[in-house]
Design a protein around this motif. Structure first.
Motif, PDB file in Angstrom:
ATOM      1  N   THR A  13      39.135 -14.169  59.902  1.00 22.53           N
ATOM      2  CA  THR A  13      38.460 -13.108  60.659  1.00 22.53           C
ATOM      3  C   THR A  13      37.756 -12.142  59.718  1.00 22.53           C
ATOM      4  O   THR A  13      36.600 -11.763  59.937  1.00 22.53           O
ATOM      5  CB  THR A  13      39.471 -12.343  61.530  1.00 22.53           C
ATOM      6  OG1 THR A  13      40.067 -13.252  62.463  1.00 22.53           O
ATOM      7  CG2 THR A  13      38.791 -11.206  62.284  1.00 22.53           C
ATOM      8  N   PHE A  14      38.446 -11.748  58.649  1.00 23.53           N
ATOM      9  CA  PHE A  14      37.833 -10.821  57.700  1.00 23.53           C
ATOM     10  C   PHE A  14      36.708 -11.471  56.907  1.00 23.53           C
ATOM     11  O   PHE A  14      35.748 -10.792  56.527  1.00 23.53           O
ATOM     12  CB  PHE A  14      38.896 -10.234  56.771  1.00 23.53           C
ATOM     13  CG  PHE A  14      39.658  -9.098  57.392  1.00 23.53           C
ATOM     14  CD1 PHE A  14      39.046  -7.868  57.586  1.00 23.53           C
ATOM     15  CD2 PHE A  14      40.967  -9.267  57.803  1.00 23.53           C
ATOM     16  CE1 PHE A  14      39.739  -6.816  58.178  1.00 23.53           C
ATOM     17  CE2 PHE A  14      41.660  -8.219  58.395  1.00 23.53           C
ATOM     18  CZ  PHE A  14      41.044  -6.994  58.588  1.00 23.53           C
ATOM     19  N   ILE A  42      36.543 -22.803  65.023  1.00 21.37           N
ATOM     20  CA  ILE A  42      37.306 -21.618  64.636  1.00 21.37           C
ATOM     21  C   ILE A  42      36.406 -20.392  64.621  1.00 21.37           C
ATOM     22  O   ILE A  42      36.791 -19.307  65.089  1.00 21.37           O
ATOM     23  CB  ILE A  42      37.977 -21.830  63.261  1.00 21.37           C
ATOM     24  CG1 ILE A  42      39.061 -22.901  63.388  1.00 21.37           C
ATOM     25  CG2 ILE A  42      38.565 -20.527  62.732  1.00 21.37           C
ATOM     26  CD1 ILE A  42      39.725 -23.274  62.081  1.00 21.37           C
ATOM     27  N   VAL A  43      35.179 -20.533  64.082  1.00 23.94           N
ATOM     28  CA  VAL A  43      34.234 -19.422  64.075  1.00 23.94           C
ATOM     29  C   VAL A  43      33.978 -18.933  65.501  1.00 23.94           C
ATOM     30  O   VAL A  43      33.981 -17.732  65.772  1.00 23.94           O
ATOM     31  CB  VAL A  43      32.899 -19.823  63.404  1.00 23.94           C
ATOM     32  CG1 VAL A  43      31.814 -18.780  63.665  1.00 23.94           C
ATOM     33  CG2 VAL A  43      33.095 -20.007  61.902  1.00 23.94           C
ATOM     34  N   SER A  44      33.773 -19.856  66.406  1.00 24.90           N
ATOM     35  CA  SER A  44      33.502 -19.503  67.797  1.00 24.90           C
ATOM     36  C   SER A  44      34.676 -18.761  68.433  1.00 24.90           C
ATOM     37  O   SER A  44      34.485 -17.776  69.158  1.00 24.90           O
ATOM     38  CB  SER A  44      33.185 -20.760  68.615  1.00 24.90           C
ATOM     39  OG  SER A  44      32.011 -21.383  68.136  1.00 24.90           O
ATOM     40  N   ARG A  45      35.903 -19.211  68.137  1.00 23.84           N
ATOM     41  CA  ARG A  45      37.091 -18.560  68.703  1.00 23.84           C
ATOM     42  C   ARG A  45      37.247 -17.139  68.146  1.00 23.84           C
ATOM     43  O   ARG A  45      37.552 -16.201  68.889  1.00 23.84           O
ATOM     44  CB  ARG A  45      38.347 -19.385  68.405  1.00 23.84           C
ATOM     45  CG  ARG A  45      38.483 -20.652  69.219  1.00 23.84           C
ATOM     46  CD  ARG A  45      39.926 -21.103  69.328  1.00 23.84           C
ATOM     47  NE  ARG A  45      40.516 -21.371  68.022  1.00 23.84           N
ATOM     48  CZ  ARG A  45      40.468 -22.548  67.395  1.00 23.84           C
ATOM     49  NH1 ARG A  45      39.837 -23.578  67.965  1.00 23.84           N
ATOM     50  NH2 ARG A  45      41.058 -22.721  66.236  1.00 23.84           N
ATOM     51  N   ILE A  46      37.026 -16.992  66.847  1.00 26.41           N
ATOM     52  CA  ILE A  46      37.161 -15.669  66.229  1.00 26.41           C
ATOM     53  C   ILE A  46      36.096 -14.722  66.770  1.00 26.41           C
ATOM     54  O   ILE A  46      36.378 -13.556  67.086  1.00 26.41           O
ATOM     55  CB  ILE A  46      37.080 -15.781  64.691  1.00 26.41           C
ATOM     56  CG1 ILE A  46      38.334 -16.480  64.160  1.00 26.41           C
ATOM     57  CG2 ILE A  46      36.922 -14.391  64.053  1.00 26.41           C
ATOM     58  CD1 ILE A  46      38.288 -16.798  62.685  1.00 26.41           C
ATOM     59  N   TYR A  55      34.308  -5.490  68.641  1.00 23.48           N
ATOM     60  CA  TYR A  55      34.039  -5.334  67.208  1.00 23.48           C
ATOM     61  C   TYR A  55      32.751  -6.042  66.795  1.00 23.48           C
ATOM     62  O   TYR A  55      32.187  -5.734  65.743  1.00 23.48           O
ATOM     63  CB  TYR A  55      35.221  -5.855  66.382  1.00 23.48           C
ATOM     64  CG  TYR A  55      36.479  -5.038  66.576  1.00 23.48           C
ATOM     65  CD1 TYR A  55      36.428  -3.645  66.632  1.00 23.48           C
ATOM     66  CD2 TYR A  55      37.715  -5.658  66.704  1.00 23.48           C
ATOM     67  CE1 TYR A  55      37.581  -2.895  66.829  1.00 23.48           C
ATOM     68  CE2 TYR A  55      38.871  -4.911  66.904  1.00 23.48           C
ATOM     69  CZ  TYR A  55      38.798  -3.533  66.958  1.00 23.48           C
ATOM     70  OH  TYR A  55      39.934  -2.786  67.151  1.00 23.48           O
ATOM     71  N   VAL A  56      32.313  -6.991  67.574  1.00 21.74           N
ATOM     72  CA  VAL A  56      30.998  -7.592  67.385  1.00 21.74           C
ATOM     73  C   VAL A  56      30.289  -7.617  68.727  1.00 21.74           C
ATOM     74  O   VAL A  56      30.929  -7.516  69.784  1.00 21.74           O
ATOM     75  CB  VAL A  56      31.055  -9.029  66.794  1.00 21.74           C
ATOM     76  CG1 VAL A  56      31.772  -9.065  65.467  1.00 21.74           C
ATOM     77  CG2 VAL A  56      31.666 -10.003  67.794  1.00 21.74           C
ATOM     78  N   GLU A  57      28.972  -7.748  68.681  1.00 21.35           N
ATOM     79  CA  GLU A  57      28.173  -7.884  69.898  1.00 21.35           C
ATOM     80  C   GLU A  57      27.192  -9.030  69.718  1.00 21.35           C
ATOM     81  O   GLU A  57      26.855  -9.401  68.582  1.00 21.35           O
ATOM     82  CB  GLU A  57      27.437  -6.579  70.203  1.00 21.35           C
ATOM     83  CG  GLU A  57      26.527  -6.102  69.085  1.00 21.35           C
ATOM     84  CD  GLU A  57      25.999  -4.699  69.338  1.00 21.35           C
ATOM     85  OE1 GLU A  57      26.627  -3.950  70.105  1.00 21.35           O
ATOM     86  OE2 GLU A  57      24.955  -4.357  68.747  1.00 21.35           O
ATOM     87  N   GLN A  58      26.745  -9.582  70.817  1.00 24.99           N
ATOM     88  CA  GLN A  58      25.830 -10.714  70.776  1.00 24.99           C
ATOM     89  C   GLN A  58      24.496 -10.328  71.373  1.00 24.99           C
ATOM     90  O   GLN A  58      24.430  -9.791  72.486  1.00 24.99           O
ATOM     91  CB  GLN A  58      26.429 -11.907  71.532  1.00 24.99           C
ATOM     92  CG  GLN A  58      25.640 -13.196  71.375  1.00 24.99           C
ATOM     93  CD  GLN A  58      26.334 -14.359  72.058  1.00 24.99           C
ATOM     94  OE1 GLN A  58      27.105 -14.168  73.016  1.00 24.99           O
ATOM     95  NE2 GLN A  58      26.073 -15.569  71.594  1.00 24.99           N
TER      96      GLN A  58
END
Length: 257
Positions: A13-14, A42-46, A55-58
């Motif tokens: 995640t970090f 894994i990237v998609s799940r995180i 914490y992020v936006e799309q």
């Protein structure tokens, strides 16, 4: 096994968060996979978890992911809690009014040097600031200032870890040459970057010590300007102005780990 998987997830995640730092337009999932080496699933799940927690936006058009203002706000809240902004800002303004150039504050965190505050100068010819960015240790004034306060074995370890990339024809890329430069900085008690990081740009870093006797660096005041405006006389004036402005703060300085 579950504990190991949880720790691995946190670490990944970090890695993703660090990769998104500075990417103001965001990155696609495929680009994140390419840059991090983490599998797409894994990237998609995180990213989903980070997005669900704001914490992020799309971006609705590009579908790229970027750090959210909520995440940025957390960083700023922590920075403000350190007291650095309120403590140094008046001094930075005083220095800027005197030297008329871009004035920035750099601090050391986790064996890296970051720029965390800036005051624009009055001169019309501007230079790009480094606010929120990491300074290369071997060729920036702030980076060299910090390295000069460390034992030689620590310098060698850090330089080996970070590398000595060439940015201009003036960049020092030889370790022995860098060590000689750092000895010179110790004697001067300020550091220069003479077009070593950016063409046509000179930087001056003046240290702020939490313990001057032990040369424990807390921060650096960094003045950056086009080389054509940075005569030897002006550099001396900058150092004197910074030291005069820093002096009254010495009894107020917080401890930063």
């Amino acid at each position: 096994m579950a504990e190991y998987s949880s720790l691995a997830a946190v670490e990944r995640t970090f890695v993703i968060i660090k990769t998104l730092v500075g990417k103001v337009n965001g990155l696609s999932v495929s680009k994140l996979v390419e840059e991090t080496g983490i599998s797409k699933s894994i990237v998609s799940r995180i990213l989903k978890t980070l997005k669900d927690n704001h914490y992020v936006e799309q971006d609705p058009d590009t579908r790229f992911y970027r750090l959210s203002y909520d995440f940025i706000g957390l960083s700023l809240k922590h920075f403000n809690a350190l007291g650095i902004d309120g403590l140094f800002l008046p001094a930075l303004r005083t220095i800027s009014a005197e030297v008329k150039e871009l004035v920035q504050l750099s601090v050391v965190s986790q064996e890296k040097v970051y720029f965390v505050q800036k005051i624009e100068g009055d001169n019309q010819l501007k230079v790009a600031d480094m606010l929120g960015k990491e300074a290369p240790l071997h060729c920036s004034a702030a980076g060299k200032m910090w390295l000069s306060t460390l034992p030689q074995e620590e310098i060698i370890r850090l330089v080996s870890q970070h590398g000595m990339s060439r940015y201009t024809e003036n960049t020092i890329t030889d370790l022995n040459e860098l060590l000689k430069e750092l000895e010179k900085i110790k004697q001067l008690d300020y550091a220069l970057s003479l077009e070593e990081f950016n063409h046509g740009i000179t930087g001056v870093a003046v240290p702020v010590y939490s313990n001057a006797k032990e040369r424990q660096l807390m921060a650096s005041i960094v003045i950056t300007a086009p080389t054509v405006r940075m005569s030897e006389q002006k550099i001396k004036q900058i150092v004197q102005t910074c030291n005069a402005s820093i002096g009254p703060l010495k009894d107020q300085l917080p401890t930063i780990e």
